[in-house]
Design a protein around this motif. Structure first.
Motif, PDB file in Angstrom:
ATOM      1  N   VAL A 236      35.343  81.552 -59.973  1.00  0.00           N
ATOM      2  CA  VAL A 236      34.580  82.162 -59.083  1.00  0.00           C
ATOM      3  C   VAL A 236      33.248  81.921 -59.696  1.00  0.00           C
ATOM      4  O   VAL A 236      32.792  82.372 -60.888  1.00  0.00           O
ATOM      5  CB  VAL A 236      34.941  83.531 -59.340  1.00  0.00           C
ATOM      6  CG1 VAL A 236      34.038  84.555 -58.321  1.00  0.00           C
ATOM      7  CG2 VAL A 236      36.325  83.846 -58.874  1.00  0.00           C
ATOM      8  N   SER A 237      32.230  81.447 -58.575  1.00  0.00           N
ATOM      9  CA  SER A 237      31.034  80.962 -59.373  1.00  0.00           C
ATOM     10  C   SER A 237      29.945  81.487 -58.192  1.00  0.00           C
ATOM     11  O   SER A 237      30.005  81.349 -57.026  1.00  0.00           O
ATOM     12  CB  SER A 237      30.754  79.384 -59.264  1.00  0.00           C
ATOM     13  OG  SER A 237      29.349  78.943 -59.424  1.00  0.00           O
ATOM     14  N   SER A 238      28.863  82.269 -58.797  1.00  0.00           N
ATOM     15  CA  SER A 238      27.761  82.541 -57.943  1.00  0.00           C
ATOM     16  C   SER A 238      26.748  81.612 -57.609  1.00  0.00           C
ATOM     17  O   SER A 238      25.965  81.725 -56.856  1.00  0.00           O
ATOM     18  CB  SER A 238      27.051  84.086 -58.648  1.00  0.00           C
ATOM     19  OG  SER A 238      26.643  83.495 -59.697  1.00  0.00           O
ATOM     20  N   ALA A 245      32.430  68.606 -59.073  1.00  0.00           N
ATOM     21  CA  ALA A 245      33.447  69.536 -59.534  1.00  0.00           C
ATOM     22  C   ALA A 245      34.547  69.839 -58.483  1.00  0.00           C
ATOM     23  O   ALA A 245      35.540  69.926 -58.574  1.00  0.00           O
ATOM     24  CB  ALA A 245      32.615  70.722 -59.632  1.00  0.00           C
ATOM     25  N   VAL A 246      33.772  69.808 -57.138  1.00  0.00           N
ATOM     26  CA  VAL A 246      34.904  70.005 -56.079  1.00  0.00           C
ATOM     27  C   VAL A 246      36.102  68.692 -56.178  1.00  0.00           C
ATOM     28  O   VAL A 246      37.158  68.849 -55.715  1.00  0.00           O
ATOM     29  CB  VAL A 246      33.999  70.022 -54.661  1.00  0.00           C
ATOM     30  CG1 VAL A 246      35.078  70.263 -53.410  1.00  0.00           C
ATOM     31  CG2 VAL A 246      33.233  71.508 -54.585  1.00  0.00           C
ATOM     32  N   LYS A 258      38.659  77.319 -55.623  1.00  0.00           N
ATOM     33  CA  LYS A 258      37.101  77.921 -55.845  1.00  0.00           C
ATOM     34  C   LYS A 258      36.653  78.900 -55.021  1.00  0.00           C
ATOM     35  O   LYS A 258      37.090  78.962 -53.846  1.00  0.00           O
ATOM     36  CB  LYS A 258      36.296  76.804 -55.948  1.00  0.00           C
ATOM     37  CG  LYS A 258      36.018  76.308 -54.403  1.00  0.00           C
ATOM     38  CD  LYS A 258      35.063  75.020 -54.420  1.00  0.00           C
ATOM     39  CE  LYS A 258      34.763  74.433 -53.035  1.00  0.00           C
ATOM     40  NZ  LYS A 258      34.159  75.437 -52.105  1.00  0.00           N
ATOM     41  N   ILE A 259      35.923  79.940 -55.294  1.00  0.00           N
ATOM     42  CA  ILE A 259      35.347  80.964 -54.630  1.00  0.00           C
ATOM     43  C   ILE A 259      33.761  80.836 -55.099  1.00  0.00           C
ATOM     44  O   ILE A 259      33.358  81.211 -56.058  1.00  0.00           O
ATOM     45  CB  ILE A 259      35.855  82.274 -54.961  1.00  0.00           C
ATOM     46  CG1 ILE A 259      37.409  82.363 -54.637  1.00  0.00           C
ATOM     47  CG2 ILE A 259      34.878  83.465 -54.062  1.00  0.00           C
ATOM     48  CD1 ILE A 259      37.928  83.841 -54.697  1.00  0.00           C
ATOM     49  N   ASP A 260      33.034  80.484 -54.141  1.00  0.00           N
ATOM     50  CA  ASP A 260      31.451  80.489 -54.362  1.00  0.00           C
ATOM     51  C   ASP A 260      30.839  81.823 -53.732  1.00  0.00           C
ATOM     52  O   ASP A 260      31.629  82.835 -53.212  1.00  0.00           O
ATOM     53  CB  ASP A 260      30.704  79.293 -53.726  1.00  0.00           C
ATOM     54  CG  ASP A 260      30.932  79.364 -52.210  1.00  0.00           C
ATOM     55  OD1 ASP A 260      31.229  80.398 -51.508  1.00  0.00           O
ATOM     56  OD2 ASP A 260      30.691  78.153 -51.481  1.00  0.00           O
ATOM     57  N   LEU A 261      29.543  82.163 -53.791  1.00  0.00           N
ATOM     58  CA  LEU A 261      29.115  83.143 -53.360  1.00  0.00           C
ATOM     59  C   LEU A 261      29.422  83.889 -52.063  1.00  0.00           C
ATOM     60  O   LEU A 261      29.679  84.994 -51.608  1.00  0.00           O
ATOM     61  CB  LEU A 261      27.449  83.294 -53.642  1.00  0.00           C
ATOM     62  CG  LEU A 261      26.734  84.650 -53.413  1.00  0.00           C
ATOM     63  CD1 LEU A 261      27.330  85.619 -54.175  1.00  0.00           C
ATOM     64  CD2 LEU A 261      25.315  84.306 -53.966  1.00  0.00           C
TER      65      LEU A 261
END
Length: 295
Positions: A236-238, A245-246, A258-261
């Motif tokens: 989880v990255s803001s 990375a992806v 992944k979970i972005d903002l």
């Protein structure tokens, strides 16, 4: 005074170039940050319309972005704008030709939808009035989204970690551990599908709260090295993720998500009613109704 047609075309083609430069998709708030870096707006363009209070260049951008959507050049989804392959081809047009063709395609869409009789080429009053609801909705949505983003960015790393844990609980997972301040061995949150952790995979979560720093492929590799016996990794990255990375996640021998903002905000809104009351306080929301814009 009126903003010339060619200048309006410049606005949208600049938007398209910004999106293309960033991989084909970009949150609207980031487009709005990049626009003044790419175009110099004069005092009139940067001024506000008296009736609505909206910034003139932004209003024109929103207005003609509707044409671009109907033309199949642009896709809007939850605050993110994406350029299509057909949209990329329009960068070869002159700015004036860009607007002329976009307007023509919008009117073709209107005719197919049995809307009101088409207006003359130089008479866009009815069109503009019809679109004001859409422009107002998009600008209100932009303001609301930005407020949520700023609230999240103001959290400290451990508050952001608590937010991620709360989201997982709202999504139906059982959070067995949230790391206390200090060394955590590389795993910030552990979660399971059932209370005892005997059903399904164990989820190991890393939480990165860095406004302007994206998760790198080396950080993905580090999490991958901590996964055992069917564990699922989640970051989880803001600050988002680099393309490398992806790619690292996709090529991993383990399952890593992944979970972005933007994902976090979308999930928070989707599962808000299922959150614990104390968890809602981490990011409290209130739904407001708007007149639905024409599709």
């Amino acid at each position: 005074m009126e903003i010339p047609t060619a200048r309006r075309g410049e606005y949208l083609q600049t938007v398209f170039r910004i999106i293309e430069k960033n991989g084909g998709s970009l949150p609207l708030r980031e487009i709005l940050v990049e626009m003044p870096k790419s175009l110099i707006f004069n005092e009139y363009e940067a001024g506000h319309y008296e009736k609505t209070g909206y910034v003139r260049w932004r209003s024109m951008m929103y207005l003609y972005s509707i044409d671009c959507v109907k033309a199949g050049w642009l896709v809007k989804n939850k605050g993110t704008w994406s350029i299509t392959e057909e949209g990329r081809k329009t960068l070869q047009f002159s700015p004036e030709e860009f607007i002329r063709i976009a307007t023509q395609k919008y009117r073709e869409w209107k005719r197919q939808k049995d809307f009101v009789e088409l207006v003359a080429e130089d008479e866009r009053g009815a069109d503009i009035a019809e679109r004001e609801a859409t422009i107002g909705y998009e600008q209100a949505a932009e303001i609301a989204r930005n407020e949520i983003v700023e609230h999240i960015r103001a959290l400290n790393p451990y508050e952001f970690q608590d937010l991620a844990a709360a989201l997982l609980r709202g999504m139906g997972y059982y959070v067995s551990e949230v790391a206390a301040p200090g060394p955590d061995g590389g795993v910030d949150i552990r979660a399971y599908k059932d209370p005892l952790g005997v059903e399904g995979a164990r989820i190991k979560v890393q939480v990165k709260h860095r406004k302007d720093t994206k998760v790198t492929n080396s950080e993905v590799s580090a999490l991958n090295g901590l996964l055992r016996n069917g564990d699922v990794g989640l970051i989880v990255s803001s600050g988002g993720f680099t393309r490398e990375a992806v790619k690292e996640m996709r090529n991993s021998n383990n399952h890593i998500e992944k979970i972005d903002l933007d994902d976090l905000i979308d999930f928070w809104e989707e599962y808000y009613d299922k959150l614990r009351e104390e968890d809602k306080l981490l990011l409290p929301l209130r739904r407001i109704a708007f007149l639905a814009p024409n599709k």
